[in-house]
Design a protein around this motif. Structure first.
Motif, PDB file in Angstrom:
ATOM      1  N   ILE A  81       0.832  -1.195   0.000  1.00 46.82           N
ATOM      2  CA  ILE A  81       0.000   0.000   0.000  1.00 46.82           C
ATOM      3  C   ILE A  81       0.871   1.252   0.000  1.00 46.82           C
ATOM      4  CG2 ILE A  81      -1.858   1.220   1.174  1.00 46.82           C
ATOM      5  CD1 ILE A  81      -2.365  -1.594   2.624  1.00 46.82           C
ATOM      6  N   GLY A  82       0.832   1.968  -1.116  1.00 53.70           N
ATOM      7  CA  GLY A  82       1.597   3.196  -1.253  1.00 53.70           C
ATOM      8  C   GLY A  82       3.052   2.941  -1.608  1.00 53.70           C
ATOM      9  N   ILE A  83       3.743   4.030  -1.914  1.00 51.20           N
ATOM     10  CA  ILE A  83       5.164   3.975  -2.278  1.00 51.20           C
ATOM     11  C   ILE A  83       5.965   4.685  -1.193  1.00 51.20           C
ATOM     12  CG2 ILE A  83       6.884   4.719  -3.981  1.00 51.20           C
ATOM     13  CD1 ILE A  83       4.666   4.424  -6.116  1.00 51.20           C
ATOM     14  N   ASN A  84       6.997   4.025  -0.714  1.00 43.75           N
ATOM     15  CA  ASN A  84       7.848   4.522   0.376  1.00 43.75           C
ATOM     16  C   ASN A  84       7.070   4.725   1.674  1.00 43.75           C
ATOM     17  OD1 ASN A  84      10.185   4.556  -1.241  1.00 43.75           O
ATOM     18  ND2 ASN A  84       9.609   6.564  -2.055  1.00 43.75           N
ATOM     19  N   THR A  85       5.984   3.993   1.824  1.00 43.31           N
ATOM     20  CA  THR A  85       5.161   4.122   3.032  1.00 43.31           C
ATOM     21  C   THR A  85       5.741   3.375   4.223  1.00 43.31           C
ATOM     22  OG1 THR A  85       3.773   2.386   2.092  1.00 43.31           O
ATOM     23  CG2 THR A  85       2.980   4.660   1.883  1.00 43.31           C
ATOM     24  N   VAL A  86       6.755   2.554   3.998  1.00 43.08           N
ATOM     25  CA  VAL A  86       7.453   1.909   5.117  1.00 43.08           C
ATOM     26  C   VAL A  86       7.988   2.985   6.069  1.00 43.08           C
ATOM     27  CG1 VAL A  86       9.689   1.758   3.935  1.00 43.08           C
ATOM     28  CG2 VAL A  86       9.116   0.120   5.731  1.00 43.08           C
ATOM     29  N   ALA A 110      -7.463  -3.939   5.205  1.00 43.45           N
ATOM     30  CA  ALA A 110      -6.977  -2.730   5.879  1.00 43.45           C
ATOM     31  C   ALA A 110      -7.835  -1.537   5.495  1.00 43.45           C
ATOM     32  CB  ALA A 110      -5.529  -2.454   5.478  1.00 43.45           C
ATOM     33  N   VAL A 111      -7.712  -0.495   6.305  1.00 42.34           N
ATOM     34  CA  VAL A 111      -8.251   0.817   5.961  1.00 42.34           C
ATOM     35  C   VAL A 111      -7.066   1.775   6.067  1.00 42.34           C
ATOM     36  CG1 VAL A 111      -9.866   2.653   6.558  1.00 42.34           C
ATOM     37  CG2 VAL A 111     -10.546   0.250   6.844  1.00 42.34           C
ATOM     38  N   VAL A 112      -6.877   2.540   5.008  1.00 45.83           N
ATOM     39  CA  VAL A 112      -5.725   3.430   4.919  1.00 45.83           C
ATOM     40  C   VAL A 112      -6.207   4.874   4.812  1.00 45.83           C
ATOM     41  CG1 VAL A 112      -3.640   3.958   3.607  1.00 45.83           C
ATOM     42  CG2 VAL A 112      -4.494   1.616   3.702  1.00 45.83           C
ATOM     43  N   ASP A 113      -5.575   5.754   5.559  1.00 46.80           N
ATOM     44  CA  ASP A 113      -5.893   7.177   5.499  1.00 46.80           C
ATOM     45  C   ASP A 113      -5.108   7.780   4.330  1.00 46.80           C
ATOM     46  OD1 ASP A 113      -6.196   9.917   5.837  1.00 46.80           O
ATOM     47  OD2 ASP A 113      -5.954   9.844   8.022  1.00 46.80           O
ATOM     48  N   LEU A 114      -5.736   7.779   3.161  1.00 50.32           N
ATOM     49  CA  LEU A 114      -5.052   8.260   1.954  1.00 50.32           C
ATOM     50  C   LEU A 114      -4.657   9.729   2.067  1.00 50.32           C
ATOM     51  CD1 LEU A 114      -7.130   6.539  -0.884  1.00 50.32           C
ATOM     52  CD2 LEU A 114      -5.032   5.729   0.236  1.00 50.32           C
ATOM     53  N   GLU A 115      -5.480  10.520   2.729  1.00 50.12           N
ATOM     54  CA  GLU A 115      -5.147  11.946   2.887  1.00 50.12           C
ATOM     55  C   GLU A 115      -3.884  12.114   3.735  1.00 50.12           C
ATOM     56  OE1 GLU A 115      -6.400  14.452   1.119  1.00 50.12           O
ATOM     57  OE2 GLU A 115      -7.485  12.810   0.154  1.00 50.12           O
ATOM     58  N   TYR A 116      -3.749  11.293   4.768  1.00 54.63           N
ATOM     59  CA  TYR A 116      -2.545  11.348   5.592  1.00 54.63           C
ATOM     60  C   TYR A 116      -1.314  10.984   4.761  1.00 54.63           C
ATOM     61  CZ  TYR A 116       0.913  10.314   9.170  1.00 54.63           C
ATOM     62  OH  TYR A 116       2.070  10.309   9.918  1.00 54.63           O
ATOM     63  N   LEU A 117      -1.425   9.932   3.954  1.00 55.21           N
ATOM     64  CA  LEU A 117      -0.295   9.540   3.098  1.00 55.21           C
ATOM     65  C   LEU A 117       0.096  10.687   2.174  1.00 55.21           C
ATOM     66  CD1 LEU A 117      -0.946   6.713   4.237  1.00 55.21           C
ATOM     67  CD2 LEU A 117      -0.521   5.814   1.961  1.00 55.21           C
ATOM     68  N   LYS A 118      -0.905  11.331   1.582  1.00 56.59           N
ATOM     69  CA  LYS A 118      -0.635  12.457   0.678  1.00 56.59           C
ATOM     70  C   LYS A 118       0.015  13.619   1.424  1.00 56.59           C
ATOM     71  CE  LYS A 118      -4.354  11.224  -2.467  1.00 56.59           C
ATOM     72  NZ  LYS A 118      -5.715  11.566  -2.939  1.00 56.59           N
ATOM     73  N   GLU A 119      -0.462  13.901   2.655  1.00 55.24           N
ATOM     74  CA  GLU A 119       0.135  14.959   3.475  1.00 55.24           C
ATOM     75  C   GLU A 119       1.604  14.660   3.765  1.00 55.24           C
ATOM     76  OE1 GLU A 119      -2.267  15.221   6.999  1.00 55.24           O
ATOM     77  OE2 GLU A 119      -4.026  15.926   5.871  1.00 55.24           O
ATOM     78  N   GLN A 120       1.936  13.375   3.873  1.00 57.66           N
ATOM     79  CA  GLN A 120       3.316  12.958   4.130  1.00 57.66           C
ATOM     80  C   GLN A 120       4.115  12.831   2.831  1.00 57.66           C
ATOM     81  OE1 GLN A 120       4.225  12.865   7.404  1.00 57.66           O
ATOM     82  NE2 GLN A 120       2.109  13.547   7.619  1.00 57.66           N
ATOM     83  N   GLU A 121       3.496  13.254   1.729  1.00 59.23           N
ATOM     84  CA  GLU A 121       4.102  13.225   0.389  1.00 59.23           C
ATOM     85  C   GLU A 121       4.475  11.810  -0.048  1.00 59.23           C
ATOM     86  OE1 GLU A 121       7.180  16.209   0.282  1.00 59.23           O
ATOM     87  OE2 GLU A 121       5.729  17.809   0.622  1.00 59.23           O
ATOM     88  N   LYS A 122       3.594  10.864   0.278  1.00 66.82           N
ATOM     89  CA  LYS A 122       3.763   9.467  -0.127  1.00 66.82           C
ATOM     90  C   LYS A 122       2.708   9.146  -1.189  1.00 66.82           C
ATOM     91  CE  LYS A 122       6.880   8.787   3.036  1.00 66.82           C
ATOM     92  NZ  LYS A 122       8.291   8.810   2.665  1.00 66.82           N
ATOM     93  N   PRO A 123       3.122   8.684  -2.369  1.00 67.17           N
ATOM     94  CA  PRO A 123       2.135   8.277  -3.373  1.00 67.17           C
ATOM     95  C   PRO A 123       1.260   7.150  -2.818  1.00 67.17           C
ATOM     96  CG  PRO A 123       4.319   8.454  -4.347  1.00 67.17           C
ATOM     97  CD  PRO A 123       4.497   8.567  -2.856  1.00 67.17           C
ATOM     98  N   VAL A 124      -0.030   7.182  -3.147  1.00 64.36           N
ATOM     99  CA  VAL A 124      -0.977   6.198  -2.624  1.00 64.36           C
ATOM    100  C   VAL A 124      -1.140   4.987  -3.537  1.00 64.36           C
ATOM    101  CG1 VAL A 124      -2.220   7.902  -1.250  1.00 64.36           C
ATOM    102  CG2 VAL A 124      -2.971   7.421  -3.607  1.00 64.36           C
TER     103      VAL A 124
END
Length: 155
Positions: A81-86, A110-124
């Motif tokens: 899930i996502g890129i560089n989300t580790v 799973a449920v993923v907070d896509l907005e949080y990932l984007k805020e962290q500059e992680k592609p979803v």
């Protein structure tokens, strides 16, 4: 009792609502080069992640960004899930399964907070990788899809 909704072991479903793209189109050289295996990716429109196969959970990464599955037909599948989300160390991820759980195409992983990932500059972008695909092929229908919709078969 006969189950009308029983899915075949070689079917693969879209794990999330969104746009299914070829693995070679992923904006990450490791995934795009198929170094981890063949597969596909989804540009998700929401954060609900379902099992793309019928099988069992073999691993949940401690950082919650990836889940390993084994299909009833023997395919080893990684849902990443996502890129560089580790790098997020689990923040933004709510995992709903544990190792050993049986899964099918209706099982939420799973449920993923896509907005949080984007805020962290992680592609979803979410990858579905067949890690033991050598000498085999995976064909899926690209384009807009809904979660739990069969989009191809593992061969």
């Amino acid at each position: 009792m006969f189950n009308l909704f029983k899915k075949k072991a070689n079917e693969i479903a879209c794990p999330m609502d969104g746009e299914v793209i070829a693995i070679t189109e992923v904006n990450d050289p490791v995934f795009a080069s198929k170094a981890m295996g063949d597969g596909f990716a989804v540009e998700p429109s929401n954060g609900k992640v379902f099992s793309p196969i019928v099988g069992k959970v073999t691993s949940v990464f401690p950082t919650k960004h990836a889940i390993g599955l084994l299909s009833d037909s023997g395919a080893e599948i990684l849902v990443h899930i996502g890129i560089n989300t580790v790098d997020l160390a689990g923040a933004g991820f709510d995992i709903l399964v544990t190792e050993g759980d049986a899964v099918d195409l209706t099982t939420p992983l799973a449920v993923v907070d896509l907005e949080y990932l984007k805020e962290q500059e992680k592609p979803v972008t979410t990858m579905v990788i067949w890690t033991n695909s050598e000498g085999k092929e995976i064909n899926v229908q690209l384009g807009k899809s809904n979660a739990q919709t069969v989009i191809g078969k593992l061969k």
